[in-house]
Each structure stands twice: as structure tokens, then as C-alpha cells.
Design a protein around this motif. Structure first.
Motif, short mmCIF file in Angstrom:
data_model
loop_
_atom_site.label_atom_id
_atom_site.label_comp_id
_atom_site.label_asym_id
_atom_site.label_seq_id
_atom_site.Cartn_x
_atom_site.Cartn_y
_atom_site.Cartn_z
N VAL A 1 0.86 -1.18 0.00
CA VAL A 1 0.00 0.00 0.00
C VAL A 1 0.90 1.23 0.00
O VAL A 1 1.78 1.37 0.86
N ALA A 2 0.71 2.12 -0.95
CA ALA A 2 1.52 3.33 -1.05
C ALA A 2 0.98 4.42 -0.13
O ALA A 2 -0.22 4.64 -0.05
N VAL A 3 1.89 5.06 0.56
CA VAL A 3 1.58 6.23 1.38
C VAL A 3 2.42 7.38 0.83
O VAL A 3 3.65 7.30 0.84
N THR A 4 1.78 8.41 0.33
CA THR A 4 2.53 9.51 -0.27
C THR A 4 2.74 10.63 0.75
O THR A 4 1.84 10.99 1.49
N TYR A 5 3.96 11.14 0.76
CA TYR A 5 4.31 12.23 1.69
C TYR A 5 5.35 13.12 1.03
O TYR A 5 5.76 12.89 -0.11
N ASP A 6 5.77 14.18 1.75
CA ASP A 6 6.71 15.14 1.16
C ASP A 6 8.11 15.03 1.73
O ASP A 6 8.93 15.92 1.53
N GLY A 7 8.39 13.96 2.44
CA GLY A 7 9.70 13.78 3.03
C GLY A 7 9.77 14.12 4.51
O GLY A 7 10.80 13.89 5.14
N THR A 8 8.69 14.64 5.07
CA THR A 8 8.68 15.02 6.49
C THR A 8 7.89 14.00 7.31
O THR A 8 6.97 13.36 6.81
N ALA B 1 4.05 12.17 6.70
CA ALA B 1 3.89 10.70 6.69
C ALA B 1 2.87 10.27 7.74
O ALA B 1 2.06 9.37 7.49
N LEU B 2 2.92 10.90 8.90
CA LEU B 2 1.95 10.60 9.96
C LEU B 2 0.53 10.87 9.47
O LEU B 2 -0.37 10.03 9.63
N THR B 3 0.33 12.02 8.87
CA THR B 3 -1.00 12.40 8.38
C THR B 3 -1.47 11.48 7.27
O THR B 3 -2.65 11.08 7.24
N ALA B 4 -0.58 11.13 6.35
CA ALA B 4 -0.97 10.30 5.20
C ALA B 4 -1.20 8.84 5.59
O ALA B 4 -2.03 8.15 4.99
N ALA B 5 -0.46 8.35 6.60
CA ALA B 5 -0.57 6.94 6.96
C ALA B 5 -1.87 6.63 7.70
O ALA B 5 -2.40 5.52 7.60
N GLY B 6 -2.39 7.59 8.43
CA GLY B 6 -3.60 7.35 9.23
C GLY B 6 -4.76 6.79 8.42
O GLY B 6 -5.32 5.73 8.77
N PRO B 7 -5.17 7.46 7.33
CA PRO B 7 -6.28 6.95 6.52
C PRO B 7 -5.99 5.59 5.90
O PRO B 7 -6.91 4.78 5.71
#
Length: 324
Positions: A195-202, A206-212
Motif C-alpha cells: 500500500v503506497a503512502v505519499t508524503y513530502d519527506g517530512t 507521513a503521519l498524516t498520510a498513513a492514518g487513513p
């Protein structure tokens, strides 16, 4: 970024440096490092390596943090040129800035080296580079994650997931996570579990994107986690902790080790089971030495300077790295 936009940015940089007085250009022993995220420990270390090498070789070094802001990066390049810098090392916040930055540096006669994230000039040729081999890095991360997955009993069931935390707009990050994924699958992990989790390197992103993603996969009881950097793994691991997952239910392999080592040092249970140690100090040192050698000798910068990496874990990290 279209070539016309790149040319416009390069023109703007040259315009901003036009008319600089002789006194402003008097510093002939100045090199500048520009970092896209200078508050991250890795880039702090890199700046230290850059500055120490410059001082050792009789040069002044200046470090500029642009905090992922492309406009600030362009301004930083123009400011460095205006200050009389003989060389610039840059980890750009956006690789599409490469043509503009390279054109401006070439027009000003300033040596340019890309650090960490490769850049290309307006002709599509690679800018000299100092950093790491992204595919090799991702391969080492994936090999260790795959080994740990095999050693668990997760493969005997259907309730595990593989979280690939990705900066999909950055080629060097795609190299890392793509190679890591390939190795985890080669070790027996199912491609259907990725499952891909997209973030900006911070870490926060990553915390915000991984939750959903966690919420959307209620049948997953165990997670393998890898990312482009330690911050990505840290953010995803924190999201899993917030969702009630214990450290035993997470196999997280970092990339950097500067975040992974902190819970190890404190003796705290953590999803970080291992990490690839990369030394920002080594990259900064290499970039500064390459720039100064080119300035002093007139020789072209080497096309690529690659630093070594090492997998560490709670039992081995202290023998290889310091942990602040």
C-alpha cells in the motif's frame, strides 16, 4: 518545469546578481551549501561536514536552509552568486529547478554540485552529483525488511500489510522505495499487500498520510514499513502506534538511522527494527572537497561521488554511528 520557465528563472537569477560591486565579489574563498530541509538532522550533519572540509582547506562555507521552498532556493542561488561564491552545493526542493540553477551557475562561472537529489541542466545532462546510490540504498533496506519478514510468522497468514511511504515526485526516492519493494517481494511478501503512502519527506506528512491508509485496511494486524528516509518511517510508525499497533506488530526499516537510533538509545520499544545508516557528514565533506578541488585546479567536477551506507540495528548502531 518547461524549458522556457527554466530559462526565465535563470535570467531572473542573473538579473538579481547584476551590478554587484567589486567589494561584494571580493571573497574568493567562499563556497555555499543550500539544503531543501536544513532542520532535518541529516542535513544538519551534512552542513557540518561541508563546513569542516571547507575550513580545513582554507575556505569559508555558508549554509542556507530553504525549507522545501522553490522560490527561496532560487533566491539562495542568486544570493550565493552575488556574494561571490566560487562553488555551490545544493539539494534542491524540486528537481525541475535544475536547468535554471545550472544555467545561472554556468553563466556566473560558479562550480555547481547537486547533493542527494540529482539535477539536470537545460540540455538534459546530469549536474555533477555527490550523495548515495538510491537503488543500492533501497535494496539494502528491502533485504533487511524481507529477512525480518521471513523470520516472523506473518507470511503464514493473510493479515499483514506492506506500507511503502513514498515521495513520488522525487526520482531518488522512487529509486529507494522501488528497490526496497522489490526485495520485500523477493523475500516472500505479496505484491498485493503493498500500500503506497505519499508524503513530502517530512515525518508530519507521513503521519498524516498513513492514518487513513491504516483505517482503510482493518484486516491488517501486522505492517512492514519502509520509506525514502527515516522521517517517513517515523511518521508511519507513529500513526500505527496511534492506531493501537504494538512495536511487535511493526517491522519498520529506516533510511538514515538518525531517527531510528533515538528509541534504541533510550531503550524504548519501537517499530524500528533496523535502519540504513547514511552519513550526511560524509556527503557534505565530499561535496566541499570536490568543489574546492575543481576551483583550485580547474579540473571538471567528478560526475558522481557516492558515499557508503551500512545497515544498523539496536545491537550494532552504537559501534558505527553517534546518536544525538
Amino acid at each position: 518545469m518547461h524549458q522556457s520557465r527554466s530559462i526565465a528563472l535563470a535570467t531572473a537569477i542573473v538579473a538579481m546578481t547584476a551590478g554587484v560591486t567589486g567589494s561584494a565579489l571580493a571573497e574568493d574563498k567562499l563556497i555555499v551549501a543550500i539544503y531543501k530541509s536544513g532542520t532535518q538532522q541529516y542535513f544538519i550533519d551534512q552542513g557540518e561536514g561541508f563546513s569542516r572540509a571547507a575550513e580545513e582547506l582554507g575556505y569559508e562555507a555558508r549554509i542556507i536552509n530553504v525549507e522545501m521552498d522553490s522560490n527561496l532556493a532560487i533566491t539562495a542561488v542568486s544570493d550565493a552568486i552575488a556574494a561571490g561564491a566560487r562553488g555551490i552545493g545544493i539539494t534542491a526542493p524540486d528537481q525541475s529547478l535544475g536547468p535554471a540553477i545550472a544555467t545561472a551557475a554556468a553563466d556566473a562561472g560558479v562550480a555547481l554540485i547537486a547533493t542527494d537529489d540529482p539535477l539536470s541542466n537545460a540540455q538534459g545532462d546530469a549536474v555533477p552529483f555527490a550523495g548515495f546510490d538510491g537503488v543500492a540504498m533501497g535494496t539494502k533496506v528491502g533485504e533487511r525488511a524481507g529477512q525480518l519478514l521471513q523470520e516472523s510468522d506473518w507470511l503464514s497468514g493473510d493479515n499483514y500489510g506492506i506500507m511503502s511511504v513514498e515521495v513520488q515526485t522525487l526520482s531518488v526516492c522512487n529509486d529507494r522505495t522501488g528497490a526496497a519493494q522489490a526485495q520485500v517481494i523477493a523475500a516472500g511478501g505479496s505484491a498485493d499487500k503493498v500500500v503506497a503512502v505519499t508524503y513530502d519527506g517530512t515525518a508530519d506528512a507521513a503521519l498524516t498520510a498513513a492514518g487513513p491508509v491504516i483505517t482503510a485496511n482493518p484486516g491488517v494486524d501486522h505492517w512492514v514499513v519502509y520509506a525514502c528516509n527515516d522521517e517517513g518511517v517515523l511518521g508511519a510508525s507513529n500513526a500505527l502506534k496511534n492506531a493501537g499497533f504494538s512495536a511487535n506488530d511493526v517491522i519498520a526499516v529506516g533510511l538514515g538511522a538518525y531517527e531510528a537510533c533515538r528509541p534504541w538509545k533510550a531503550g524504548i520499544d519501537t517499530g524500528f527494527k533496523a535502519a540504513l545508516y547514511i552519513s550526511g557528514v560524509d556527503v557534505g565533506d565530499a561535496a566541499a572537497r570536490a568543489l574546492i578541488n575543481s576551483i583550485e585546479t580547474g579540473e571538471p567536477l567528478p560526475a558522481m561521488t557516492v558515499a557508503n551506507t551500512t545497515i544498523v540495528d539496536p545491537d550494532t548502531y552504537a559501534d558505527i554511528m553517534s546518536c544525538d
